[in-house]
Design a protein around this motif. Structure first.
Motif, PDB file in Angstrom:
ATOM      1  N   LEU A  30       4.382  10.002  10.604  1.00 31.52           N
ATOM      2  CA  LEU A  30       4.287   8.768  10.752  1.00 31.52           C
ATOM      3  C   LEU A  30       4.175   8.669   9.194  1.00 31.52           C
ATOM      4  N   GLY A  31       4.420   7.620   8.639  1.00 29.47           N
ATOM      5  CA  GLY A  31       4.662   7.271   7.017  1.00 29.47           C
ATOM      6  C   GLY A  31       3.674   6.154   6.356  1.00 29.47           C
ATOM      7  N   SER A  32       3.015   5.952   5.886  1.00 30.36           N
ATOM      8  CA  SER A  32       2.957   4.546   5.523  1.00 30.36           C
ATOM      9  C   SER A  32       2.378   4.574   4.077  1.00 30.36           C
ATOM     10  N   VAL A  33       2.869   3.191   3.569  1.00 31.76           N
ATOM     11  CA  VAL A  33       3.532   3.047   1.707  1.00 31.76           C
ATOM     12  C   VAL A  33       3.270   1.948   1.446  1.00 31.76           C
ATOM     13  N   GLY A  34       2.757   1.682   0.528  1.00 23.77           N
ATOM     14  CA  GLY A  34       2.749   0.156  -0.360  1.00 23.77           C
ATOM     15  C   GLY A  34       1.504   0.174  -0.812  1.00 23.77           C
ATOM     16  N   GLU A  35       0.467   0.494  -0.239  1.00 16.43           N
ATOM     17  CA  GLU A  35      -1.734   0.230  -0.708  1.00 16.43           C
ATOM     18  C   GLU A  35      -1.978   0.731  -0.175  1.00 16.43           C
ATOM     19  N   PRO A  36      -3.989   1.142  -0.120  1.00 18.51           N
ATOM     20  CA  PRO A  36      -4.368   2.115   0.375  1.00 18.51           C
ATOM     21  C   PRO A  36      -3.858   1.656   1.203  1.00 18.51           C
ATOM     22  N   ILE A  37      -4.309   2.491   2.672  1.00 24.73           N
ATOM     23  CA  ILE A  37      -4.527   2.809   3.950  1.00 24.73           C
ATOM     24  C   ILE A  37      -5.846   2.342   3.894  1.00 24.73           C
TER      25      ILE A  37
END
Ligand code: 6R9
Length: 669
Positions: free
Chosen positions: A404-411
């Motif tokens: 599972l990936g996350s991108v664009g800003e701090p999570i």
């Protein structure tokens, strides 16, 4: 190995099969990529097709120090290749021709289609021939304003095939913003669609393009040809009422329908061999002052880096199904919807709609339908989905998921935990990928199966990346600490310049700390050496992953005749991450009322785009200024969150302004 309690170890089965199986193995590979870049990247680059092979004596050169002369980065200089050939023809030759490149999933669940590698090549060649027939040559810019449809991918690859430079503008930008970008890149041709449905909202893309082209013409730049995909006639509308009443204006001699010209074009098109350092695309990103910056990426290094990050960060294995929800108009769409997956002969999903249509479980419906193995989205989407009943997730079989990936800003850790537990059933690796339009691909990220995870940490550098933290004086911070995140050397995918403005490139990214590329973000290194990105250190805002500058919004607000002065700050927002909190001082003749408020919001939407609409507009008869006239944004940020602990205000010209601002906070703030 990490010592903290909140560490999540990768799933054993995932580790066992992963390309990189342990922290030690990662470390060894990373060391090699830094100590011996020729061998590390040379082995990878040899898997691609080069018409003129790269030479090891001219493999990699750079200067990041303004004191030593102009800034430059060159990888594989002198070699020639073609990225379209590499992602299509090469894969077909390697036996992947009948593999699905994309499953297209429409806004409406009844609409879907698919395209194999072979068929994609045919479509790309046809469109490349159309572009050629319209006079597009190597190096010419092609502006793209498109929804998430297969023709968008076809357009990009067709440009790449003939050496033209694509310049996509996210189809959520207003006509004004779009026209500024078309003119800046001097686009010859524009490719768009008649319109698109996103959820139950209709977006008239061609109408926006008409306004943008008119505006360009008034400013002396004429787009010679506009190619329009007829998309509306083939989709199911939310209410099932046919789209036929949506009238599209076609200007004689300039506008043509895709469907009238592409089907008859020849399906063979010999690729244009370009230099490794020839431009592939440009993509605008907000600058902290003035005009948007046209970030320019070149061919060879970007190709190798997009492919390598995709393979390792998503641990993509042949026959996996991968889905990145990002729009093609952002860098994530370029690198991780188009080039990275295709370079690996991957099968991906291209989704046109929103997470909320027809129901709030659409993402999970799609994961289940296609048995998605890697899913990549943004924290803002995760936070929006977290609000709903967890049953919306639980009622779907998501057992195919691995990464599972996350991108664009701090999570934020809450969103991370929800993603990890509910979506990933504590089996998936979460990759929190930190990168920028400028970096071309991931630069900080854990690798699945190899790196123990900490919720909220972008963790470790990718191969070839050497992160450094600097204090305000430019001294390197060793060990634990927080500072400016910078890089002393380039990896293959970093941008090469700003289009038509190398000077701005040098001052924006290389002048603050000579010898380093400066990201504009801050980061903290913990006792395990993990990196945590803390957010922008410049005057930039991140609203739902859309980067914009405070000064950009301020200058748009002050365009309104009723506004004398404006100051914009970021306010934390539970779903968007940050939202716009705008302080405005009206001119004497104007009253601050509901009408003005509505006008200002509408004006920002029109000038920048709907995503930039301010959440709060605060009537500020005066702004807190120093004696030298500088607005103290630090204080405004406190007012925005109603925190009276404003610190030292002794340098203010008038201290009672602060009290007045707190007293004036709008009820909606
Ligand atoms: C890929 C992309 C870049 C800015 C970047 C930073 C923020 C992106 C992040 C992250 C913390 C992450 N950012 N990913 N911050 N953790 N995993 O988003 O490019 O649109 O150019 O934005 O986004 O502030 O500088 P771009």
């Amino acid at each position: 190995m990490p010592s903290e309690k909140s560490v999540y170890l990768p799933d054993k089965a995932l580790s066992k099969n992963a390309y990189v199986s342990s922290f030690a193995e990662y470390k060894e590979m990373h060391n090699k990529s830094i100590d011996n870049p020729e061998e590390f990247w040379g082995d990878i680059a040899s898997q691609f097709y080069w018409e003129t092979p790269f030479k090891y004596d001219k493999f990699f050169r750079y200067n990041f120090d303004v004191r030593k002369g102009p800034i430059y980065t060159k990888w594989f200089d002198g070699a020639t290749t073609n990225i379209c050939y590499n992602v299509l023809d090469r894969n077909i030759r390697n036996g992947h021709g009948d593999k699905i490149a994309f499953y297209w999933e429409g806004n409406h669940p009844d609409d879907y289609s698919r395209l194999t590698y072979k068929n994609l090549l045919v479509e790309v060649c046809k469109f490349a021939n159309v572009l050629k027939s319209k006079g597009v040559k190597k190096g010419d810019r092609v502006a793209v304003y498109m929804p998430m449809i297969l023709e968008a991918v076809i357009t990009l690859l067709a440009c790449a095939r003939i050496g033209a430079v694509h310049s996509i503008v996210f189809a959520g930008f207003s006509a004004d913003s779009f026209s500024e970008r078309i003119s800046d890149c001097e686009a010859k041709v524009l490719v768009t669609a008649d319109g698109v449905w996103r959820g139950e909202k209709f977006l008239g893309l061609k109408t926006i393009c008409d306004q943008a082209m008119d505006k360009c013409a008034r400013n002396g730049h004429n787009v010679e040809c506009c190619i329009v995909v007829s998309h509306l006639c083939r989709v199911t509308t939310p209410n099932r009422i046919p789209n036929q009443n949506k009238k599209i204006n076609m200007k004689e001699g300039r506008d043509i329908w895709w469907q009238d010209i592409v089907p008859n074009a020849s399906s063979s098109c010999y690729p244009e061999w370009v230099q490794a350092e020839d431009p592939l695309f440009m993509l605008y990103t907000s600058g902290s002052t003035g005009k948007p910056k046209g970030v320019l990426h070149t061919t060879g290094g970007y190709m190798v880096y997009a492919a390598t990050t995709f393979k390792y960060v998503f641990d993509y294995k042949p026959n996996d199904v991968y889905w990145c929800t990002a729009d093609i108009g952002w860098i994530t769409g370029h690198t991780y919807v188009v080039y990275g997956p295709l370079a690996n002969a991957a099968t991906s999903i291209l989704y046109e709609g929103t997470p909320f249509y027809p129901d709030n479980d659409r993402f999970w419906v799609i994961v289940e339908k296609y048995k998605v193995n890697q899913f990549y989205t943004a924290p803002t989407a995760i936070r929006a989905l977290m609000k709903f009943d967890s049953d919306l997730v639980k009622r779907h079989n998501l057992s195919s998921l691995k990464v599972l990936g996350s991108v664009g800003e701090p999570i934020n850790p809450e969103a991370w935990m929800w993603y990890y537990k509910l979506v990933g059933s504590e089996k998936c690796s979460i990759v929190d990928t930190f990168w920028q339009t400028e970096t071309g691909g991931h630069v900080l990220t854990p690798l699945p199966g190899a790196i123990p995870m900490k919720p909220g940490a972008a963790s470790t550098p990718f191969f070839g990346v050497q992160p450094v933290l600097l204090d305000e004086s430019g001294k390197e911070i060793e060990g634990e600490g927080e500072g400016y995140l910078v890089f002393p050397r380039p990896w293959p995918g970093i941008m090469r310049t700003l289009f038509n403005n190398h000077e701005r490139y040098e001052t924006t990214y290389f002048s603050k700390f000579p010898g380093y590329y400066c990201t504009g973000d801050g980061a903290r290194r913990d006792s395990d050496g993990y990196l945590w990105v803390t957010g922008r250190v410049d005057d930039m805002l991140n609203v739902s992953g859309h980067l914009m500058s405070t000064s950009e919004v301020e200058s748009v607000l002050t365009e309104h005749y009723g506004i004398a002065e404006a100051a914009v700050v970021a306010k934390p927002h539970p779903i968007k991450g940050e939202c716009l909190y705008c302080f405005v001082t009206t001119t004497e003749a104007v009253v601050f009322d509901g009408k003005l408020l509505a006008e200002l919001k509408q004006h920002v939407r029109e000038r920048i785009g709907p995503f930039a609409q301010p959440d709060v507009i605060h009537n500020a008869p005066a702004l807190p200024k120093t004696r030298s006239g500088k607005i103290m944004r630090r204080i405004l940020r406190k007012v925005a969150i109603n925190d009276r602990d404003v610190g030292d205000i002794s340098t203010l010209a008038e201290t009672n302004v602060v009290e007045q601002l707190f007293a004036n906070r709008p009820a909606t703030a």
